[in-house]
Design an enzyme around this catalytic site. Structure first.
Site, PDB file in Angstrom:
ATOM      1  N   HIS A   1       0.630  -1.193  -0.071  1.00 44.00           N
ATOM      2  CA  HIS A   1      -0.042  -0.226   0.262  1.00 44.00           C
ATOM      3  C   HIS A   1       0.593   1.475  -0.084  1.00 44.00           C
ATOM      4  CE1 HIS A   1      -2.770   3.046   2.110  1.00 44.00           C
ATOM      5  NE2 HIS A   1      -2.540   2.170   0.970  1.00 44.00           N
TER       6      HIS A   1
ATOM      7  N   ASN B   1       3.417   8.945 -19.443  1.00 45.79           N
ATOM      8  CA  ASN B   1       4.653   7.886 -18.768  1.00 45.79           C
ATOM      9  C   ASN B   1       3.509   8.189 -17.159  1.00 45.79           C
ATOM     10  OD1 ASN B   1       7.125   7.870 -19.640  1.00 45.79           O
ATOM     11  ND2 ASN B   1       6.729  10.329 -19.451  1.00 45.79           N
TER      12      ASN B   1
ATOM     13  N   TYR C   1       5.956  11.777 -23.402  1.00 45.59           N
ATOM     14  CA  TYR C   1       5.120  11.774 -22.257  1.00 45.59           C
ATOM     15  C   TYR C   1       4.055  11.343 -21.703  1.00 45.59           C
ATOM     16  CZ  TYR C   1       7.050  17.238 -22.114  1.00 45.59           C
ATOM     17  OH  TYR C   1       8.015  17.735 -22.700  1.00 45.59           O
TER      18      TYR C   1
ATOM     19  N   HIS D   1       5.951  18.217 -16.091  1.00 47.91           N
ATOM     20  CA  HIS D   1       6.830  17.067 -16.049  1.00 47.91           C
ATOM     21  C   HIS D   1       8.264  16.945 -15.195  1.00 47.91           C
ATOM     22  CE1 HIS D   1       8.604  13.585 -18.533  1.00 47.91           C
ATOM     23  NE2 HIS D   1       9.912  13.944 -18.444  1.00 47.91           N
TER      24      HIS D   1
END
Length: 129
Positions: free
Chosen positions: A20, A120, A118, A96
C-alpha cells in the site's frame, strides 16, 4: 509455471513485493531512469511493447488508488491522454519536471518501448480490502 496474467518473471515478482502506497512508474523509452528504484525494462524496439499494453496489463493485476502524469501529455500526446483518463478517472497532473522528481521515490519502474512523448504515469498502489 503461471498460466495467466503477467508472465515476465522479473515483473511478476516485483509486483508481488509491492504494498500500500508504493509507487510504480510506467514510462516510455525516453523517460530518464533515476538511480534507486527497481527497474524492469520491457523495451524491445521502438513502440514494442506499447505504453497501452503495459499499462493495461499492470492495471489488471494492481489495485491503484491514485495516479499522476505530466501535464504536457495533454497537448503533446492526445492518444496517451485519452488512454490515461479512460483508465484512471482520478488522474492528477503535474509538470513533467515534477513527475521526474517524483519518479525517484517509486518502488518500481517499468520501462516500455513507447516512442510517443510523455507516455508516463506514476501509479500509487492501494489495497484490495
Amino acid at each position: 509455471m503461471k498460466k495467466a496474467g503477467i508472465l515476465n518473471r522479473h515483473l511478476s515478482g516485483a509486483l508481488a513485493g509491492l504494498g500500500h502506497g508504493h509507487g510504480v512508474l510506467v514510462c516510455d523509452a525516453g523517460m530518464p531512469i533515476p538511480d534507486g528504484p527497481r527497474v524492469v525494462d520491457l523495451a524491445f524496439r521502438a513502440g514494442v511493447p506499447s505504453f497501452a499494453e503495459v499499462l493495461d496489463g499492470l492495471l489488471a493485476e494492481l489495485v491503484v488508488e491514485g495516479a499522476t502524469a505530466a501535464e504536457e501529455v495533454r497537448t503533446a500526446n492526445p492518444a496517451a491522454t485519452a488512454l490515461l483518463e479512460s483508465r484512471l478517472p482520478d488522474l492528477a497532473y503535474v509538470p513533467h519536471e515534477r513527475l521526474k522528481d517524483l519518479s525517484s521515490g517509486a518502488r518500481l519502474i517499468v520501462r516500455t518501448g513507447e516512442a510517443r512523448p510523455y507516455a508516463n504515469v506514476l501509479l500509487r498502489c492501494g489495497v484490495f480490502f
